[in-house]
Each structure stands twice: as C-alpha cells, then as structure tokens.
Design a protein around this motif. Structure first.
Motif, PDB file in Angstrom:
ATOM      1  N   ALA A 200       0.807  -1.221   0.000  1.00  0.00           N
ATOM      2  CA  ALA A 200       0.000   0.000   0.000  1.00  0.00           C
ATOM      3  C   ALA A 200       0.841   1.273   0.000  1.00  0.00           C
ATOM      4  CB  ALA A 200      -0.946  -0.002   1.203  1.00  0.00           C
ATOM      5  N   ASP A 201       1.897   1.312   0.827  1.00  0.00           N
ATOM      6  CA  ASP A 201       2.701   2.521   0.921  1.00  0.00           C
ATOM      7  C   ASP A 201       3.461   2.780  -0.378  1.00  0.00           C
ATOM      8  OD1 ASP A 201       3.843   4.745   2.485  1.00  0.00           O
ATOM      9  OD2 ASP A 201       5.731   3.636   2.264  1.00  0.00           O
ATOM     10  N   LEU A 202       4.000   1.716  -0.979  1.00  0.00           N
ATOM     11  CA  LEU A 202       4.721   1.860  -2.242  1.00  0.00           C
ATOM     12  C   LEU A 202       3.774   2.264  -3.367  1.00  0.00           C
ATOM     13  CD1 LEU A 202       7.370   1.704  -3.758  1.00  0.00           C
ATOM     14  CD2 LEU A 202       7.027  -0.764  -4.031  1.00  0.00           C
ATOM     15  N   ARG A 203       2.553   1.722  -3.354  1.00  0.00           N
ATOM     16  CA  ARG A 203       1.550   2.095  -4.358  1.00  0.00           C
ATOM     17  C   ARG A 203       1.286   3.585  -4.315  1.00  0.00           C
ATOM     18  NH1 ARG A 203      -3.312  -2.242  -4.701  1.00  0.00           N
ATOM     19  NH2 ARG A 203      -4.063  -0.657  -6.109  1.00  0.00           N
ATOM     20  N   ARG A 204       1.137   4.106  -3.122  1.00  0.00           N
ATOM     21  CA  ARG A 204       0.832   5.533  -2.965  1.00  0.00           C
ATOM     22  C   ARG A 204       1.982   6.387  -3.493  1.00  0.00           C
ATOM     23  NH1 ARG A 204       2.133   9.455   0.343  1.00  0.00           N
ATOM     24  NH2 ARG A 204       3.399   8.064   1.611  1.00  0.00           N
ATOM     25  N   ARG A 205       3.206   6.052  -3.095  1.00  0.00           N
ATOM     26  CA  ARG A 205       4.357   6.855  -3.509  1.00  0.00           C
ATOM     27  C   ARG A 205       4.606   6.752  -5.005  1.00  0.00           C
ATOM     28  NH1 ARG A 205       8.818   4.849  -1.659  1.00  0.00           N
ATOM     29  NH2 ARG A 205       8.048   3.108  -0.426  1.00  0.00           N
ATOM     30  N   LEU A 206       4.491   5.528  -5.542  1.00  0.00           N
ATOM     31  CA  LEU A 206       4.772   5.333  -6.964  1.00  0.00           C
ATOM     32  C   LEU A 206       3.706   5.984  -7.838  1.00  0.00           C
ATOM     33  CD1 LEU A 206       6.818   4.129  -8.847  1.00  0.00           C
ATOM     34  CD2 LEU A 206       5.590   1.954  -8.772  1.00  0.00           C
ATOM     35  N   SER A 207       2.453   5.962  -7.400  1.00  0.00           N
ATOM     36  CA  SER A 207       1.397   6.598  -8.197  1.00  0.00           C
ATOM     37  C   SER A 207       1.634   8.096  -8.305  1.00  0.00           C
ATOM     38  CB  SER A 207       0.018   6.316  -7.581  1.00  0.00           C
ATOM     39  OG  SER A 207      -0.096   6.890  -6.290  1.00  0.00           O
ATOM     40  N   LEU A 208       2.109   8.726  -7.221  1.00  0.00           N
ATOM     41  CA  LEU A 208       2.424  10.155  -7.264  1.00  0.00           C
ATOM     42  C   LEU A 208       3.640  10.417  -8.152  1.00  0.00           C
ATOM     43  CD1 LEU A 208       1.837  11.109  -3.508  1.00  0.00           C
ATOM     44  CD2 LEU A 208       0.360  11.622  -5.461  1.00  0.00           C
ATOM     45  N   ASP A 209       4.637   9.522  -8.079  1.00  0.00           N
ATOM     46  CA  ASP A 209       5.832   9.667  -8.922  1.00  0.00           C
ATOM     47  C   ASP A 209       5.463   9.563 -10.406  1.00  0.00           C
ATOM     48  OD1 ASP A 209       7.444   9.981  -6.741  1.00  0.00           O
ATOM     49  OD2 ASP A 209       8.229   7.935  -6.737  1.00  0.00           O
ATOM     50  N   VAL A 210       4.617   8.589 -10.739  1.00  0.00           N
ATOM     51  CA  VAL A 210       4.218   8.387 -12.130  1.00  0.00           C
ATOM     52  C   VAL A 210       3.434   9.600 -12.639  1.00  0.00           C
ATOM     53  CG1 VAL A 210       2.761   7.012 -13.672  1.00  0.00           C
ATOM     54  CG2 VAL A 210       4.293   5.876 -12.051  1.00  0.00           C
ATOM     55  N   ARG A 211       2.556  10.125 -11.806  1.00  0.00           N
ATOM     56  CA  ARG A 211       1.818  11.334 -12.204  1.00  0.00           C
ATOM     57  C   ARG A 211       2.787  12.481 -12.508  1.00  0.00           C
ATOM     58  NH1 ARG A 211      -2.902  14.367 -12.019  1.00  0.00           N
ATOM     59  NH2 ARG A 211      -2.545  16.536 -11.484  1.00  0.00           N
ATOM     60  N   GLU A 212       3.772  12.661 -11.633  1.00  0.00           N
ATOM     61  CA  GLU A 212       4.735  13.748 -11.822  1.00  0.00           C
ATOM     62  C   GLU A 212       5.518  13.560 -13.124  1.00  0.00           C
ATOM     63  OE1 GLU A 212       8.584  15.765  -9.548  1.00  0.00           O
ATOM     64  OE2 GLU A 212       7.331  14.314  -8.487  1.00  0.00           O
ATOM     65  N   ILE A 213       5.919  12.320 -13.418  1.00  0.00           N
ATOM     66  CA  ILE A 213       6.671  12.035 -14.640  1.00  0.00           C
ATOM     67  C   ILE A 213       5.827  12.332 -15.873  1.00  0.00           C
ATOM     68  CG2 ILE A 213       7.663  10.161 -16.024  1.00  0.00           C
ATOM     69  CD1 ILE A 213       8.573   8.910 -13.313  1.00  0.00           C
ATOM     70  N   LEU A 214       4.599  11.843 -15.888  1.00  0.00           N
ATOM     71  CA  LEU A 214       3.724  12.064 -17.040  1.00  0.00           C
ATOM     72  C   LEU A 214       3.432  13.546 -17.240  1.00  0.00           C
ATOM     73  CD1 LEU A 214       1.214   9.110 -16.518  1.00  0.00           C
ATOM     74  CD2 LEU A 214       2.988   9.284 -18.274  1.00  0.00           C
ATOM     75  N   LYS A 215       3.190  14.253 -16.139  1.00  0.00           N
ATOM     76  CA  LYS A 215       2.898  15.683 -16.238  1.00  0.00           C
ATOM     77  C   LYS A 215       4.114  16.448 -16.740  1.00  0.00           C
ATOM     78  CE  LYS A 215      -1.417  16.087 -14.968  1.00  0.00           C
ATOM     79  NZ  LYS A 215      -2.429  16.674 -15.866  1.00  0.00           N
ATOM     80  N   SER A 216       5.312  16.047 -16.301  1.00  0.00           N
ATOM     81  CA  SER A 216       6.521  16.750 -16.731  1.00  0.00           C
ATOM     82  C   SER A 216       6.762  16.582 -18.222  1.00  0.00           C
ATOM     83  CB  SER A 216       7.739  16.236 -15.942  1.00  0.00           C
ATOM     84  OG  SER A 216       8.069  14.901 -16.315  1.00  0.00           O
ATOM     85  N   LEU A 217       6.299  15.458 -18.785  1.00  0.00           N
ATOM     86  CA  LEU A 217       6.466  15.191 -20.211  1.00  0.00           C
ATOM     87  C   LEU A 217       5.266  15.650 -21.031  1.00  0.00           C
ATOM     88  CD1 LEU A 217       7.970  11.577 -20.007  1.00  0.00           C
ATOM     89  CD2 LEU A 217       9.198  13.703 -20.486  1.00  0.00           C
ATOM     90  N   GLY A 218       4.173  16.003 -20.361  1.00  0.00           N
ATOM     91  CA  GLY A 218       2.964  16.424 -21.061  1.00  0.00           C
ATOM     92  C   GLY A 218       2.265  15.299 -21.781  1.00  0.00           C
ATOM     93  N   ILE A 219       2.437  14.065 -21.274  1.00  0.00           N
ATOM     94  CA  ILE A 219       1.850  12.888 -21.925  1.00  0.00           C
ATOM     95  C   ILE A 219       0.525  12.531 -21.253  1.00  0.00           C
ATOM     96  CG2 ILE A 219       2.131  10.400 -22.321  1.00  0.00           C
ATOM     97  CD1 ILE A 219       5.044  10.863 -22.770  1.00  0.00           C
ATOM     98  N   SER A 220      -0.485  12.299 -22.054  1.00  0.00           N
ATOM     99  CA  SER A 220      -1.795  11.881 -21.539  1.00  0.00           C
ATOM    100  C   SER A 220      -1.765  10.410 -21.172  1.00  0.00           C
ATOM    101  CB  SER A 220      -2.881  12.125 -22.590  1.00  0.00           C
ATOM    102  OG  SER A 220      -2.978  13.495 -22.903  1.00  0.00           O
ATOM    103  N   ALA A 221      -2.589  10.041 -20.221  1.00  0.00           N
ATOM    104  CA  ALA A 221      -2.628   8.647 -19.777  1.00  0.00           C
ATOM    105  C   ALA A 221      -4.032   8.286 -19.344  1.00  0.00           C
ATOM    106  CB  ALA A 221      -1.644   8.416 -18.628  1.00  0.00           C
ATOM    107  N   LEU A 222      -4.325   6.986 -19.391  1.00  0.00           N
ATOM    108  CA  LEU A 222      -5.592   6.460 -18.889  1.00  0.00           C
ATOM    109  C   LEU A 222      -5.279   5.277 -17.994  1.00  0.00           C
ATOM    110  CD1 LEU A 222      -8.674   6.989 -19.183  1.00  0.00           C
ATOM    111  CD2 LEU A 222      -8.713   5.097 -20.807  1.00  0.00           C
ATOM    112  N   LEU A 223      -5.692   5.372 -16.753  1.00  0.00           N
ATOM    113  CA  LEU A 223      -5.419   4.364 -15.732  1.00  0.00           C
ATOM    114  C   LEU A 223      -6.651   3.510 -15.492  1.00  0.00           C
ATOM    115  CD1 LEU A 223      -3.715   3.338 -13.160  1.00  0.00           C
ATOM    116  CD2 LEU A 223      -4.922   5.155 -11.914  1.00  0.00           C
ATOM    117  N   VAL A 224      -6.447   2.200 -15.363  1.00  0.00           N
ATOM    118  CA  VAL A 224      -7.505   1.298 -14.924  1.00  0.00           C
ATOM    119  C   VAL A 224      -7.171   0.835 -13.508  1.00  0.00           C
ATOM    120  CG1 VAL A 224      -8.329  -1.079 -15.154  1.00  0.00           C
ATOM    121  CG2 VAL A 224      -8.381   0.428 -17.115  1.00  0.00           C
ATOM    122  N   THR A 225      -8.115   1.000 -12.588  1.00  0.00           N
ATOM    123  CA  THR A 225      -7.888   0.573 -11.209  1.00  0.00           C
ATOM    124  C   THR A 225      -9.220   0.366 -10.501  1.00  0.00           C
ATOM    125  OG1 THR A 225      -6.736   1.118  -9.131  1.00  0.00           O
ATOM    126  CG2 THR A 225      -7.770   2.942 -10.304  1.00  0.00           C
TER     127      THR A 225
END
Length: 357
Positions: free
Chosen positions: A177-202
C-alpha cells in the motif's frame, strides 16, 4: 466560406458510443468520454465492470461492435475497421510489468527503439532511466529489482517510443500500500513533466484520486459518471456513485423543502436544491467527515464498532434500528463500545436520493 479542412478537436482521445465484448456477448455498452491533451484519466469500478475491456479496445486488441475511438482527431477503431496496435502510438504498462527477463534494464527500455541508431538509442534510454531514477541500475536484470523498480522500468519502456497516450492497466496492484501511494504520485509527476496523456484502470479509489484529473465510475459496462474526483465525492450523479465513492452510508429522512431534510439526526441542510415535494421519503448519505463531536449536543448515539487507525479512529454509531452511521474522530477522542457520544451533523454537501420502496 470554409477551408474544407477537417476541424481539429480540442480532445486528444474521444470515445463515442462504444460497445464491445467477447464471444458475441456485449460487455461494454454506450460508453462516452473524452480526454484532454496532457490529462490523466481513470476507469474506476468493481471487478467485472468492463474497465479492462475498454482498455483493450483502446489498445486495438478488441474490435468494436458499435461506436468509435478517435485519437488526435483520427479514427483508430470503428466497427469492422481497427488500426493495428503497433500503429496507434499508444504505450501500455501492464499489471505484471511484462519485462523481458533475459534483457538488462537498459535493454528492456530500448527494446522499442530498434529503428534508432545505437547512439540515439543509448542516449534516449539513459535519459528515461534518469527520469525514473534508475540510471544506476541500467545493467541490472529484472530479477535483481524490487517490484517498484520493475514498474518504473515498464513505464520507461512504454515512454521510449514517445507515444501519444499511455494506458496503465492496474499497474500498482502487486505492490504494498505505501509503495503504491508513492509510486502513483511519482508516475503522475513524470507524465505531467512530459505532457503525456494517460488512462489508468484501477479499482483503488485512493490511487485514482491521487493520480488522475478525470475519473469514470463504471458499473456493469456503463459509465455512471465522468468527472473530477472532488465532484465524484461531493456531487455524485446517482446512488451507485454515492455509495461506491468514499465511505459512508444512508439513513432515512423526509424532505422538508429543496435544501432541508428531517431525520433522526435532526434537520440536515446543505448546498444542493432538490425538486421533491415536501414530505417525500428520501435516503441521506452521511459520510464519516459529516459528523463532529459536540459535548453540548442532545444527539447521543451509541458506539457499536470502532477501528483505530493511529491518527484517527473510525466509529460506527447506532441511534435506532433504522439509523446507523460512521464518524471519523481524532484518535485522542477515545470512546468505548456501548458508550453514548454527543455528536452533531455538519454536512456542507447535501447528498440524498428518493427512497425506492
């Protein structure tokens, strides 16, 4: 006089009246949503609601029965015509990472760059590994990495061909759970920094809310609401969304007017105006953060359940056979099972639905 050119849509991805399924059975019905350039969207819902089916259709793995999928104003899926997955410029990150065990981290990331020169490929790979904080592990193999590191490699590999859209299929479900939370925020930051759109299934609401700008709540193959996380929580479109998003439960009440409901918890007022006639029987959603401790309140329900969570405690209160609700208090307010506690309702958002007998 017009130029005759096809107008370019403001949306990156458009899904219109989509229906698809397996073996002649329709799983997804009349799905509509659009994703803006640089936005992160989410398909959220319980198991079997059609989330992954939509994702497979977007990736080009599943033909459409009806509707259309458009990417950058171009039709990529229509009934009887499906653009091949490798021609869509769509990247995909899977739940199980799907890394090649015989290739190094660098080899995995550079796998889709075979048409680049060796120097270009090497430079691109190291730039991406630096972006996902794995540059020092370029020569390691997948089995030498943690789950979180493997998922970062999978993301870097999906980003390498510079896709227009990234699809993320339950990418963090194998992590704690803790790694999921941190990694999801990291992935958001990476995608936003590149300006890439994404669609998540969860199926994880916290993950969806932490990562995404827009969220679709699905039930039985249909979108119930496509909205910002804040609106899903505070302004649910129907009873299913209200019950599915966040915590809380319904208590019986009677409409007194457009913005007031009489209940065993007293008169509940809020920000929404309903059109019910006075006297209409309704069910009111009470969330744990709608209840506050008030030593002077005459309303004193009994504690029937408590769950300690460190900084807070979740209590379940019972007022009568018809009225039970939950409250979240700071943990220094320590009450015991069977104890009566003075509380009051402080609900800024009034969420209620006409009762179906």
């Amino acid at each position: 006089m017009t130029s005759g050119k096809t107008p370019v849509s403001d949306w990156l991805l458009e899904v219109n009246n989509l229906a698809c399924g397996y073996n002649g059975e329709t799983v997804v019905h009349d799905v509509n949503f659009a994703l803006g350039h640089g936005d992160i969207g989410c398909l959220l819902g319980p198991s079997g609601c059609g989330k992954s089916t939509i994702l497979r259709a977007l990736a080009g793995f599943l033909p459409l029965k009806s509707g259309e999928i458009r990417l950058q104003s171009r039709d990529i899926s229509l009934p009887g015509r499906t653009l091949a997955p490798e021609k869509r410029k769509i990247g995909m990150v899977f739940q199980d990472y799907a890394l090649f065990p015989h290739l190094t981290v660098a080899g995995n990331v550079g796998f889709g760059l075979k048409h680049s020169s060796r120097e270009e490929r090497q430079q691109k790979v190291m730039e991406l590994l630096d972006l996902v904080h794995l540059k020092d592990l370029a020569h390691n193999y997948p089995h030498e990495l943690s789950g979180g590191q493997q998922q970062r490699v999978a993301l870097a590999r999906a980003l390498a061909p510079e896709p227009t859209l990234i699809l993320l299929d339950e990418p963090f479900s194998n992590l704690d759970a803790d790694l999921r939370r941190r990694l999801s925020l990291d992935v958001r930051e990476i995608l936003k920094s590149l300006g890439i759109s994404a669609l998540l299934v969860t199926h994880d609401q916290q993950e969806a809310f932490a990562m995404c700008d827009q969220v679709a709540v699905l039930r039985a193959g249909r979108i119930q609401q496509w909205d910002e996380p804040y609106n899903l929580y505070h302004e649910p479109a129907n009873r299913f969304v209200a019950g599915f998003i966040g915590q809380g439960g319904f208590i019986p009440g009677t409409a007194m007017g457009p913005d007031a409901i009489d209940s065993e918890l007293g008169v509940i007022r809020g920000n929404r105006a309903y059109k019910w006639p006075s006297g209409t029987l309704v069910d009111v959603l009470i969330r744990p953060d709608d209840i506050v401790y008030d030593a002077d309140s005459p309303l004193q329900p009994r504690v029937v359940e408590k769950t300690f969570a460190g900084t807070s405690t979740l209590y379940r209160f019972k007022l009568s056979d018809e009225t039970e609700f939950e409250a979240l208090f700071r943990s220094h307010l320590d009450f015991h099972l069977g104890e009566t506690v003075p509380v009051r309702v402080e609900a800024d958002h009034l969420i209620a639905f006409e009762r179906s007998e």
